[in-house]
Design an enzyme around this catalytic site. Structure first.
Site, PDB file in Angstrom:
ATOM      1  N   ASP A  89       0.862  -1.180   0.000  1.00  0.00           N
ATOM      2  CA  ASP A  89       0.000   0.000   0.000  1.00  0.00           C
ATOM      3  C   ASP A  89       0.900   1.231   0.000  1.00  0.00           C
ATOM      4  O   ASP A  89       1.530   1.544   1.010  1.00  0.00           O
ATOM      5  CB  ASP A  89      -0.902   0.013   1.239  1.00  0.00           C
ATOM      6  CG  ASP A  89      -1.976  -1.068   1.212  1.00  0.00           C
ATOM      7  OD1 ASP A  89      -1.863  -2.014   0.410  1.00  0.00           O
ATOM      8  OD2 ASP A  89      -2.913  -0.984   2.040  1.00  0.00           O
ATOM      9  N   LYS A 152      -6.918   3.481  -2.694  1.00  0.00           N
ATOM     10  CA  LYS A 152      -7.225   3.385  -1.264  1.00  0.00           C
ATOM     11  C   LYS A 152      -7.414   4.786  -0.705  1.00  0.00           C
ATOM     12  O   LYS A 152      -6.703   5.715  -1.081  1.00  0.00           O
ATOM     13  CB  LYS A 152      -6.082   2.652  -0.562  1.00  0.00           C
ATOM     14  CG  LYS A 152      -6.158   2.588   0.952  1.00  0.00           C
ATOM     15  CD  LYS A 152      -4.966   1.800   1.515  1.00  0.00           C
ATOM     16  CE  LYS A 152      -4.883   1.906   3.028  1.00  0.00           C
ATOM     17  NZ  LYS A 152      -3.712   1.193   3.579  1.00  0.00           N
ATOM     18  N   LYS A 181     -10.114   0.316  -1.792  1.00  0.00           N
ATOM     19  CA  LYS A 181      -9.937  -0.020  -0.377  1.00  0.00           C
ATOM     20  C   LYS A 181     -10.317   1.165   0.497  1.00  0.00           C
ATOM     21  O   LYS A 181      -9.835   2.278   0.306  1.00  0.00           O
ATOM     22  CB  LYS A 181      -8.491  -0.437  -0.100  1.00  0.00           C
ATOM     23  CG  LYS A 181      -8.218  -0.768   1.374  1.00  0.00           C
ATOM     24  CD  LYS A 181      -6.811  -1.318   1.575  1.00  0.00           C
ATOM     25  CE  LYS A 181      -6.472  -1.456   3.050  1.00  0.00           C
ATOM     26  NZ  LYS A 181      -5.106  -1.989   3.270  1.00  0.00           N
TER      27      LYS A 181
END
EC number: 4.1.2.4
Length: 222
Positions: A89, A152, A181
């Site tokens: 991430d 995300k 996400k």
């Protein structure tokens, strides 16, 4: 699909200790979470402990500010994968995005995508709480263009976390084939249900056990 299988069970606080990571791993095995999301220093331990369990090892790159160089982010990515990470991430260069330097933002994301070399999923944290809607849309488009697997919402370390409105905007922008996400401030099953209804395909939360067991966690971030 179970709720647990959509949760990245997360421990990213700077004071996280080995015992905390081992507990996180134990819970991930028990509840069959999608992954554990840990800082890079814990990737090797997590990979060893989770081998053969089906639980992925996720880590963070350029975290939490996104202000390291692309070369540094690429090195972090390769290093994490060599130690067993299967998902990364990364945080975008937020200042460059706000400056309108789309070329720099896309190149930064692409550096991580290329470093991952399809050996790990790449999720791109855009830090929605710091962006206008136009900037959120632009960040999502750049992530897709650079070859990312997910966008995300948040690090969980800035001024706000995920909202259903932002998830809906991100899903509309990236379309059906890229993951979205939601992370930051997700504490209850109702929070998760709201995010999934808005278009989220993965949830980042430190309250995973409480969420799947129907409780309410007092933790507002990671």
């Amino acid at each position: 699909m179970s709720i647990a299988s959509q949760i990245d069970h997360t421990a990213l606080k700077p004071h996280t200790q080995k015992a905390d990571i081992l507990q996180l791993i134990k819970e991930a095995k028990e509840y069959k979470f999608a992954s554990v999301c840990v800082n890079p220093t814990w990737v090797k331990l997590a990979a060893e402990e989770l081998k053969g369990t089906g639980v992925d090892v996720c880590t963070v790159i350029g975290f939490p500010l996104g202000a390291t160089t692309s070369e540094t982010k690429a090195f972090e990515t390769k290093d994490a994968i060599s130690k067993g990470a299967t998902e990364v991430d990364m945080v975008i260069n937020i200042g460059a995005l706000k400056d309108g330097d789309d070329e720099a933002v896309e190149a930064d994301i692409r550096a991580v995508v290329e470093a991952a070399d399809k050996k790990a999923l790449v999720k791109v944290i855009i830090e929605t709480c710091l962006l206008t809607d136009e900037e959120k849309e632009r960040a999502c488009r750049l992530a897709v263009s650079a070859g990312a697997d997910f966008v995300k919402t948040s690090t969980g370390f800035s001024t706000g976390g995920a909202t259903a409105e932002d998830i809906a905007l991100m899903r509309k922008t990236v379309g059906p084939d890229i993951g979205v996400k939601a992370s930051g401030g997700i504490r209850t099953k109702a929070d998760v249900d709201s995010m999934i209804a808005a278009g989220a395909s993965r949830i980042g939360a430190s309250a995973g056990v409480s969420i799947v067991s129907g409780g309410d966690s007092g933790s507002s971030d990671y």
